[in-house]
Design a protein around this motif. Sequence first.
Motif, mmCIF file in Angstrom:
data_model
loop_
_atom_site.group_PDB
_atom_site.id
_atom_site.type_symbol
_atom_site.label_atom_id
_atom_site.label_comp_id
_atom_site.label_asym_id
_atom_site.label_seq_id
_atom_site.Cartn_x
_atom_site.Cartn_y
_atom_site.Cartn_z
ATOM 1 N N ASP A 66 103.379 -75.076 44.765
ATOM 2 C CA ASP A 66 103.015 -74.886 43.357
ATOM 3 C C ASP A 66 101.690 -74.423 43.171
ATOM 4 O O ASP A 66 101.326 -73.849 42.203
ATOM 5 N N TYR A 67 100.716 -74.890 44.013
ATOM 6 C CA TYR A 67 99.288 -74.861 43.892
ATOM 7 C C TYR A 67 98.889 -73.273 44.150
ATOM 8 O O TYR A 67 98.606 -72.482 43.462
ATOM 9 N N TYR A 68 99.669 -72.617 45.206
ATOM 10 C CA TYR A 68 99.609 -71.077 45.490
ATOM 11 C C TYR A 68 100.102 -70.326 44.337
ATOM 12 O O TYR A 68 99.603 -69.167 43.918
ATOM 13 N N GLN A 92 100.621 -71.115 41.146
ATOM 14 C CA GLN A 92 99.325 -71.316 39.932
ATOM 15 C C GLN A 92 98.237 -70.258 40.299
ATOM 16 O O GLN A 92 97.650 -69.443 39.355
ATOM 17 N N LYS A 133 110.896 -71.391 40.981
ATOM 18 C CA LYS A 133 109.534 -71.732 39.863
ATOM 19 C C LYS A 133 109.131 -70.641 39.280
ATOM 20 O O LYS A 133 108.532 -70.919 38.194
ATOM 21 N N THR A 134 109.058 -69.432 39.680
ATOM 22 C CA THR A 134 108.631 -68.169 38.876
ATOM 23 C C THR A 134 109.576 -67.301 38.037
ATOM 24 O O THR A 134 109.029 -66.533 37.279
ATOM 25 N N GLU A 141 99.544 -66.958 39.498
ATOM 26 C CA GLU A 141 99.764 -66.689 38.127
ATOM 27 C C GLU A 141 98.247 -66.738 37.373
ATOM 28 O O GLU A 141 98.251 -65.694 36.379
ATOM 29 N N GLU A 142 97.304 -67.361 37.783
ATOM 30 C CA GLU A 142 96.029 -67.029 37.318
ATOM 31 C C GLU A 142 95.254 -65.863 37.744
ATOM 32 O O GLU A 142 94.935 -65.091 36.787
#
Length: 111
Positions: free
Chosen positions: A93-95, A97, A45-46, A100-101
């Motif tokens: 996915d939440y973590y 994100q 994902k990353t 990334e933020e």
Amino acid sequence: MSYIRSDEAGKFLTFLVDKDVKGAINGASDGTISIKEIIEYVEEKTGARAIIDNSGEDAPYNGEPEYSICTDKAKELGYQFTELKDWIYELLDYYIQVVEELDKVDNGRFH
């Protein structure tokens, strides 16, 4: 390993309030996921790669065999747990994100 969402743990405890249960009773989502599967998912994902360094401190679960928690007693009482793989990837996915933020706020210098 076995996991359970915090909201499901709460629902399970609420379910047990009026049950006549003796001894320990386990709660966990149905199914398991390995640390390897989690790492591979996050890497995919990353685009980042995990750094595995044998000189680091041992983690608490290093060397542990694969296992899952037996929830048969809870199921015999009528409780149905969620499937782990129905929610674990959304949580990952939440973590991803969140990190990334944070990285954006820190101008790409996430530590």
